[in-house]
Design a protein around this motif. Sequence first.
Motif, PDB file in Angstrom:
ATOM      1  N   LEU A   1      -4.496  -4.315   8.331  1.00  0.00           N
ATOM      2  CA  LEU A   1      -5.758  -4.409   9.065  1.00  0.00           C
ATOM      3  C   LEU A   1      -5.568  -3.909  10.485  1.00  0.00           C
TER       4      LEU A   1
ATOM      5  N   GLY B   1     -15.047  -3.886   4.060  1.00  0.00           N
ATOM      6  CA  GLY B   1     -13.753  -3.777   4.710  1.00  0.00           C
ATOM      7  C   GLY B   1     -13.785  -3.703   6.221  1.00  0.00           C
TER       8      GLY B   1
ATOM      9  N   ARG C   1     -15.434   2.145   4.043  1.00  0.00           N
ATOM     10  CA  ARG C   1     -14.857   0.820   4.263  1.00  0.00           C
ATOM     11  C   ARG C   1     -15.910  -0.222   4.604  1.00  0.00           C
TER      12      ARG C   1
ATOM     13  N   ILE D   1     -10.585  -9.748   3.578  1.00  0.00           N
ATOM     14  CA  ILE D   1     -10.421  -8.299   3.442  1.00  0.00           C
ATOM     15  C   ILE D   1      -9.081  -7.924   2.808  1.00  0.00           C
TER      16      ILE D   1
ATOM     17  N   VAL E   1      -6.246  -3.055   0.129  1.00  0.00           N
ATOM     18  CA  VAL E   1      -6.023  -3.270   1.560  1.00  0.00           C
ATOM     19  C   VAL E   1      -4.769  -4.115   1.771  1.00  0.00           C
ATOM     20  N   GLU E   2      -3.801  -3.532   2.476  1.00  0.00           N
ATOM     21  CA  GLU E   2      -2.555  -4.235   2.803  1.00  0.00           C
ATOM     22  C   GLU E   2      -2.369  -4.417   4.301  1.00  0.00           C
TER      23      GLU E   2
ATOM     24  N   HIS F   1      -8.139   1.748  -3.520  1.00  0.00           N
ATOM     25  CA  HIS F   1      -7.120   1.518  -2.500  1.00  0.00           C
ATOM     26  C   HIS F   1      -7.112   0.031  -2.143  1.00  0.00           C
TER      27      HIS F   1
ATOM     28  N   ALA G   1     -10.246  -2.811   7.568  1.00  0.00           N
ATOM     29  CA  ALA G   1      -9.312  -2.466   6.501  1.00  0.00           C
ATOM     30  C   ALA G   1      -8.710  -1.103   6.790  1.00  0.00           C
ATOM     31  N   GLN G   2      -7.417  -0.966   6.550  1.00  0.00           N
ATOM     32  CA  GLN G   2      -6.740   0.317   6.717  1.00  0.00           C
ATOM     33  C   GLN G   2      -6.467   0.896   5.333  1.00  0.00           C
ATOM     34  N   VAL G   3      -7.356   1.787   4.922  1.00  0.00           N
ATOM     35  CA  VAL G   3      -7.239   2.478   3.648  1.00  0.00           C
ATOM     36  C   VAL G   3      -7.573   3.951   3.862  1.00  0.00           C
TER      37      VAL G   3
ATOM     38  N   TYR H   1      -3.943   6.800   8.707  1.00  0.00           N
ATOM     39  CA  TYR H   1      -4.731   5.584   8.839  1.00  0.00           C
ATOM     40  C   TYR H   1      -5.326   5.581  10.248  1.00  0.00           C
TER      41      TYR H   1
END
Length: 114
Positions: free
Chosen positions: A88, A58, A53, A75, A85-86, A83, A46-48, A4
């Motif tokens: 950031l 994102g 993104r 987001i 987004v869980e 994916h 967003a961290q994917v 990530y």
Amino acid sequence: MDLYEYQGKELFRRFDIPVSDGRLAETPSEARVAAEELASPVVVKAQVLTGGRGKAGGVKLADDPADAEAKAEAILGLDIRGHVVEKLWIERASDIAKEYYLSIAFDRGAKQPL
């Protein structure tokens, strides 16, 4: 190995490679606190583990901590190319003159980079 953005920046920081200051957030309220600590404006990312993104919504610029919280709310939970987004990455906004990407593929049989 996929990293990530926040993991890659932490790795760079360990080896004294300059990176922008940022904070990881998993909730809108954590994003607000991060924006308060970093000073506005900030970018909520967003961290994917996929590209695109920004085009998928994102990555958003936030003018102040309340705006960062609202952008985080929008987001988190977003599906970007399969994916969800869980997490950031909240980072102080900066002007970007150039952007570079690095990728290394390995030949496992030869045990060396291609």
